[in-house]
Design an enzyme around this catalytic site. Structure first.
Site, PDB file in Angstrom:
ATOM      1  N   CYS A 130       3.776   3.012  -0.899  1.00  0.00           N
ATOM      2  CA  CYS A 130       4.001   1.641  -0.434  1.00  0.00           C
ATOM      3  C   CYS A 130       3.518   1.427   1.002  1.00  0.00           C
ATOM      4  O   CYS A 130       3.841   0.408   1.618  1.00  0.00           O
ATOM      5  CB  CYS A 130       5.484   1.297  -0.554  1.00  0.00           C
ATOM      6  SG  CYS A 130       6.129   1.551  -2.221  1.00  0.00           S
ATOM      7  N   LYS A 195      17.337  -1.007  -1.371  1.00  0.00           N
ATOM      8  CA  LYS A 195      16.479  -0.576  -2.475  1.00  0.00           C
ATOM      9  C   LYS A 195      16.509   0.939  -2.539  1.00  0.00           C
ATOM     10  O   LYS A 195      16.126   1.623  -1.589  1.00  0.00           O
ATOM     11  CB  LYS A 195      15.050  -1.082  -2.279  1.00  0.00           C
ATOM     12  CG  LYS A 195      14.113  -0.578  -3.370  1.00  0.00           C
ATOM     13  CD  LYS A 195      12.759  -1.238  -3.337  1.00  0.00           C
ATOM     14  CE  LYS A 195      11.868  -0.614  -4.399  1.00  0.00           C
ATOM     15  NZ  LYS A 195      10.558  -1.244  -4.460  1.00  0.00           N
ATOM     16  N   ARG A 205       6.520   1.250 -13.348  1.00  0.00           N
ATOM     17  CA  ARG A 205       5.325   1.937 -12.836  1.00  0.00           C
ATOM     18  C   ARG A 205       4.254   2.020 -13.912  1.00  0.00           C
ATOM     19  O   ARG A 205       3.070   2.039 -13.603  1.00  0.00           O
ATOM     20  CB  ARG A 205       5.705   3.295 -12.248  1.00  0.00           C
ATOM     21  CG  ARG A 205       6.539   3.066 -10.976  1.00  0.00           C
ATOM     22  CD  ARG A 205       7.049   4.339 -10.341  1.00  0.00           C
ATOM     23  NE  ARG A 205       7.973   3.986  -9.267  1.00  0.00           N
ATOM     24  CZ  ARG A 205       8.703   4.856  -8.593  1.00  0.00           C
ATOM     25  NH1 ARG A 205       8.608   6.137  -8.874  1.00  0.00           N
ATOM     26  NH2 ARG A 205       9.521   4.447  -7.644  1.00  0.00           N
ATOM     27  N   LYS A 248      18.971  -3.328  -5.374  1.00  0.00           N
ATOM     28  CA  LYS A 248      18.096  -2.899  -6.470  1.00  0.00           C
ATOM     29  C   LYS A 248      18.155  -1.397  -6.618  1.00  0.00           C
ATOM     30  O   LYS A 248      18.009  -0.707  -5.611  1.00  0.00           O
ATOM     31  CB  LYS A 248      16.664  -3.335  -6.142  1.00  0.00           C
ATOM     32  CG  LYS A 248      15.644  -2.932  -7.162  1.00  0.00           C
ATOM     33  CD  LYS A 248      14.272  -3.304  -6.718  1.00  0.00           C
ATOM     34  CE  LYS A 248      13.302  -2.692  -7.689  1.00  0.00           C
ATOM     35  NZ  LYS A 248      12.039  -2.428  -7.090  1.00  0.00           N
ATOM     36  N   TYR A 313      14.100  -9.117 -16.671  1.00  0.00           N
ATOM     37  CA  TYR A 313      13.120  -9.245 -17.761  1.00  0.00           C
ATOM     38  C   TYR A 313      13.760  -9.875 -19.000  1.00  0.00           C
ATOM     39  O   TYR A 313      13.063 -10.230 -19.944  1.00  0.00           O
ATOM     40  CB  TYR A 313      12.534  -7.865 -18.095  1.00  0.00           C
ATOM     41  CG  TYR A 313      11.936  -7.184 -16.880  1.00  0.00           C
ATOM     42  CD1 TYR A 313      10.660  -7.515 -16.438  1.00  0.00           C
ATOM     43  CD2 TYR A 313      12.666  -6.253 -16.135  1.00  0.00           C
ATOM     44  CE1 TYR A 313      10.121  -6.925 -15.301  1.00  0.00           C
ATOM     45  CE2 TYR A 313      12.139  -5.646 -15.001  1.00  0.00           C
ATOM     46  CZ  TYR A 313      10.867  -5.995 -14.587  1.00  0.00           C
ATOM     47  OH  TYR A 313      10.345  -5.415 -13.456  1.00  0.00           O
TER      48      TYR A 313
END
Ligand code: PBG
Length: 325
Positions: A130, A195, A205, A248, A313
């Site tokens: 990241c 996170k 991923r 998260k 989702y």
């Protein structure tokens, strides 16, 4: 006073009474739907570990937004799959990057629909980390500039909100000041504040092709064993200008959602991540759990824990279920 005077079951006798005393409610307007956008035409590539989730090209993204609007879902968070990856994740902040193009296309057709963007480099770097790498380490400060450029390019393309997910120190401040300098002081930041370095991101991923090519993310994402640290991280993000703070993953971190809500009284988002989704889908497919009941119970639990916003989702299914009552 105790039994037989007090009988909690009295208020559970009928659905009318139960709904009258119900403490928490899941609403369609709480939901944000994650979408993965890819270059090309006519792309609709299924993500194997996430049934119902696809990589979509922009031409297929637009009808998807249409459907979300019909369902009453207020917004999306966008993730991009670039054409080319390189050391510095150049497509993350390119004028003609996939996210920048997708934002322009969506906002042109649906100007009132909320478009949030994930601000990170891992989908765009060839090493899958990241941030910028030097001698096997992710460098913090040089990464901030790239994140600020990424957020600015999203705002310029028309994004309504940016959501940094990289976990570099100081990134909210870097993004806030860049946006402010460039005339975007009205664009909110939803910070991935607590996170964790989680195994629950596995299916994502695959969806975003963003697995680190060496090592792991433990040098920047949080240790799952820590709670006080989540409060320090959240405080820093708020002090740096975050408007919404995020926890998260969601399910294994409901205690963190609760303490963050109680401590800061800020809008809290919970990210019901890919691995949480994949587990429910797999068990439901086997007929081992009742998908609708499991999902509604889980997401209502996140509201009870203190989440105001849920990124999931399951959003489209939930919207349908809530509509049918
Ligand atoms: C990018 C990012 C990730 C997720 C959201 N933004 C992956 C990661 O940190 O490895 C995960 C979302 C999910 O699992 O659904 N940094």
């Amino acid at each position: 006073m105790i039994f037989p005077i007090i009988r909690p079951r009295r208020l559970r006798t009928t659905e009318t009474l139960r709904s009258m005393v119900r403490e928490n409610h899941l609403h369609i307007e709480d939901l944000i739907y994650p979408l993965f956008v890819a270059h090309g035409q006519g792309v609709r590539k299924a993500v194997e570990a996430m049934p119902g989730v696809y990589n979509l090209s922009i031409d297929n993204l637009l009808p998807e937004i249409e459907e979300l609007i019909k369902l009453g879902i207020p917004g999306i968070i966008l993730f991009g799959i670039p054409e080319q990856k390189d050391e510095k994740g150049s497509e993350a902040y390119a004028e003609e990057g996939i996210i920048q193009k997708a934002i322009r296309a969506v906002k042109k057709e649906y100007p009132d629909f909320l478009v949030i963007t994930d601000v990170c480099l891992c989908e765009y770097t060839d090493h899958g980390h990241c941030g910028v790498i030097h001698e096997g380490q992710v460098l913090n400060d040089p990464t901030l500039e790239l994140l600020a450029c990424t957020a600015l390019s999203h705002a310029r393309a028309g994004a309504d909100m940016v959501a940094p997910s990289d976990m570099m120190d100081g990134r909210v401040a870097a993004i806030r000041s860049r946006l402010d300098e460039e005339g975007f002081s009205h664009i909110p930041i939803m910070a991935y504040s607590a996170k964790y370095a989680s195994a629950f991101y596995g299916p994502f991923r695959e969806a975003a092709g963003s697995a680190p090519q060496f090592g792991d993310r433990k040098a920047y994402q949080m240790d799952p064993a820590n709670a006080s640290e989540a409060l320090r991280e959240t405080r820093l993000d708020i002090d740096e200008g975050a408007d919404i703070v995020m926890v998260k993953p969601a399910l294994a971190y409901m205690d963190i959602i609760r303490i963050v809500k109680d401590m800061f009284k800020y809008p809290v988002a919970a990210y019901n991540v890919s691995g949480e989704y994949a587990m429910v889908k797999a068990a439901a497919k086997k007929g081992w759990v009742d998908e609708k009941r499991i999902v509604l119970e889980t997401l209502t639990g996140l509201k009870r824990a203190g989440a105001d916003i849920i990124i999931t989702y399951h959003a489209k299914d939930v919207a349908r279920w809530l509509k049918e009552g």
